[in-house]
Design a protein around this motif. Structure first.
Motif, PDB file in Angstrom:
ATOM      1  N   PHE A  46      13.875 -12.663  -5.993  1.00 18.58           N
ATOM      2  CA  PHE A  46      12.629 -11.910  -5.885  1.00 18.58           C
ATOM      3  C   PHE A  46      12.939 -10.414  -6.020  1.00 18.58           C
ATOM      4  N   ALA A  47      12.701  -9.903  -7.226  1.00 15.74           N
ATOM      5  CA  ALA A  47      13.054  -8.521  -7.550  1.00 15.74           C
ATOM      6  C   ALA A  47      11.896  -7.583  -7.217  1.00 15.74           C
ATOM      7  N   LEU A  64       9.485 -10.872 -10.683  1.00 18.91           N
ATOM      8  CA  LEU A  64       9.112  -9.515 -10.285  1.00 18.91           C
ATOM      9  C   LEU A  64       7.975  -9.632  -9.279  1.00 18.91           C
ATOM     10  N   THR A  65       8.253  -9.293  -8.014  1.00 19.83           N
ATOM     11  CA  THR A  65       7.258  -9.519  -6.956  1.00 19.83           C
ATOM     12  C   THR A  65       6.683  -8.239  -6.361  1.00 19.83           C
ATOM     13  N   GLY A  66       7.391  -7.117  -6.541  1.00 22.90           N
ATOM     14  CA  GLY A  66       7.050  -5.923  -5.778  1.00 22.90           C
ATOM     15  C   GLY A  66       7.895  -5.900  -4.513  1.00 22.90           C
ATOM     16  N   ASP A  67       7.729  -4.857  -3.717  1.00 18.60           N
ATOM     17  CA  ASP A  67       8.601  -4.603  -2.577  1.00 18.60           C
ATOM     18  C   ASP A  67       7.917  -4.965  -1.259  1.00 18.60           C
ATOM     19  N   TYR A 123       3.107   2.231  -7.586  1.00 18.16           N
ATOM     20  CA  TYR A 123       2.890   0.969  -8.313  1.00 18.16           C
ATOM     21  C   TYR A 123       4.220   0.383  -8.797  1.00 18.16           C
ATOM     22  N   LYS A 124       5.240   1.211  -8.914  1.00 25.01           N
ATOM     23  CA  LYS A 124       6.555   0.710  -9.338  1.00 25.01           C
ATOM     24  C   LYS A 124       7.113  -0.284  -8.322  1.00 25.01           C
ATOM     25  N   PHE A 125       6.599  -0.217  -7.091  1.00 22.57           N
ATOM     26  CA  PHE A 125       7.062  -1.101  -6.020  1.00 22.57           C
ATOM     27  C   PHE A 125       6.030  -2.185  -5.699  1.00 22.57           C
ATOM     28  N   GLY A 126       5.067  -2.381  -6.604  1.00 24.47           N
ATOM     29  CA  GLY A 126       4.078  -3.436  -6.419  1.00 24.47           C
ATOM     30  C   GLY A 126       2.772  -2.906  -5.854  1.00 24.47           C
ATOM     31  N   ASN A 127       1.920  -3.829  -5.435  1.00 21.33           N
ATOM     32  CA  ASN A 127       0.579  -3.468  -4.958  1.00 21.33           C
ATOM     33  C   ASN A 127       0.386  -3.761  -3.472  1.00 21.33           C
ATOM     34  N   GLY A 128       1.510  -3.954  -2.762  1.00 22.66           N
ATOM     35  CA  GLY A 128       1.398  -4.253  -1.332  1.00 22.66           C
ATOM     36  C   GLY A 128       1.163  -5.716  -1.043  1.00 22.66           C
ATOM     37  N   LYS A 129       1.293  -6.574  -2.070  1.00 22.26           N
ATOM     38  CA  LYS A 129       1.069  -8.015  -1.881  1.00 22.26           C
ATOM     39  C   LYS A 129       2.275  -8.834  -2.329  1.00 22.26           C
ATOM     40  N   ALA A 130       3.457  -8.229  -2.204  1.00 19.67           N
ATOM     41  CA  ALA A 130       4.696  -8.915  -2.605  1.00 19.67           C
ATOM     42  C   ALA A 130       4.920 -10.185  -1.798  1.00 19.67           C
TER      43      ALA A 130
END
Length: 354
Positions: free
Chosen positions: A143-144, A164-167, A338-345
């Motif tokens: 999970f990147a 690609l999941t986000g952080d 947004y490079k780290f996702g949308n808060g829903k990883a």
């Protein structure tokens, strides 16, 4: 499906909180705490503040050399896995707990999921770099958190099971920052005013275990003449005493040395700092998310996005560079969260596992 989650250090408790909450809606989760962080401030308070369920197993490994710590964890985690027979072992980040959990699982032919896969500093002198590379190469689900992390895995020939999941740390920050603002009284307790102080954390072996590096960092803090709030990790306190630096720090009028604080207090200290000095990967990201300039006390970082976007500068343990950055470094761009996702990883990770 039964999932065993292996954690052992502060950043992992933070990462686990949103994932565990989501995971338990669908799966049976067994939490194994290795005891890598064994101090109350570094441990229990995070479980309480983040409403993480009590660990089902506490292995009590504690501190020690990398070989001793990893070996003890490997032995004890294996015993738990043989007893529990999970379908999956979930590990986080890049600590000795991460590697021990992954190795114990893979040797028992249990699938491994790695949250925060694909991070690279390209510095094998860092124990964390070795841990994350080895963990990635034995994992079934990777999970990147960022596109850079996915690219790193592809470059190493790892393509199967990469997502690609986000952080998940971004998830945790978004869900806790308002709670922290309401609950924390740390600024009042320490007599601090917003943006009138710097915040510093030092805990990595490359700085704490190296006398010259720690001396340089402390001297830079003192000579900066800036008010610096310094929550000192137990390891840091140990070496400050060993190197006879503790009195120097206590006598310095501009350094406020305090014990480690909980997650909510730390978020408030970070959000209200004018600048942050750290060698922590997690704190670099939190600084970026909160739009606080970060001075990283390392030569390299796995969170390259924060540097590329101009919010983070690498100064190592060079005294002059640290002082110059304290005085002159200002952000050169924008924080593109947004490079780290949308808060829903966390939701995305659990959906993939389902």
């Amino acid at each position: 499906m039964k999932v065993v989650t292996v954690v052992g250090a502060r950043p992992q408790f933070i990462k686990m909180a949103p994932v565990s909450r989501e995971l338990r809606k669908y799966f049976d989760e067994i939490i194994v705490h290795t005891g890598q962080h064994y101090d109350y401030e570094m441990d229990r308070i995070f479980f309480e503040e983040l409403s993480i369920p009590e660990p089902d197993y506490h292995l009590g490994v504690g501190s020690g050399s990398h070989g001793y710590q990893t070996g003890e964890m490997l032995k004890k985690i294996e015993e738990v896995l043989i007893k529990e027979k999970p379908d999956l072992v979930l590990v986080y980040g890049d600590t000795n707990s991460t590697l021990a959990g992954a190795l114990a699982a893979v040797k028992l032919h249990i699938k491994v999921a790695h949250v925060e896969a694909g991070l690279r500093s390209f510095d094998k002198r860092m124990p964390e770099e070795v841990n994350r590379v080895l963990t990635d190469h034995v994992s079934d689900y990777l999970f990147a958190p960022t596109e850079t992390a996915v690219e790193n895995l592809y470059n190493e020939g790892i393509r199967k099971g990469v997502y690609l999941t986000g952080d998940v740390m971004y998830d945790a920050l978004l869900s806790n920052i308002k709670i922290a603002q309401k609950k924390s009284r740390i600024l009042e307790e320490l007599g601090l005013k917003s943006k009138k102080y710097l915040l510093a954390t030092v805990h990595r072996a490359e700085n704490t275990d190296n006398r010259k590096n720690l001396e340089n960092i402390i001297e830079a803090f003192i000579e900066s003449n800036e008010l610096i709030v310094f929550p000192a990790h137990p390891r840091t306190q140990k070496y400050l005493k060993a190197y006879n630096l503790i009195e120097k720090v206590k006598k310095a009028e501009n350094i406020l040395l305090i014990n480690p604080v909980g997650y909510l207090d730390m978020l408030v200290l970070e959000e209200n700092a004018r600048k942050i000095l750290t060698d922590s990967g997690g704190v670099q990201k939190e600084a970026y998310f909160l739009k606080v300039p970060c001075i990283t006390l390392r030569e390299k970082t796995e969170w390259v996005e924060t540097v590329e976007d101009g919010w983070n500068i690498l100064v190592g343990a060079d005294k002059e560079k640290i002082i110059k950055a304290i005085r002159q470094f200002e952000p050169a761009g924008e924080t593109y969260t947004y490079k780290f996702g949308n808060g829903k990883a966390s939701k995305k990770i659990v959906k993939i596992l389902i």
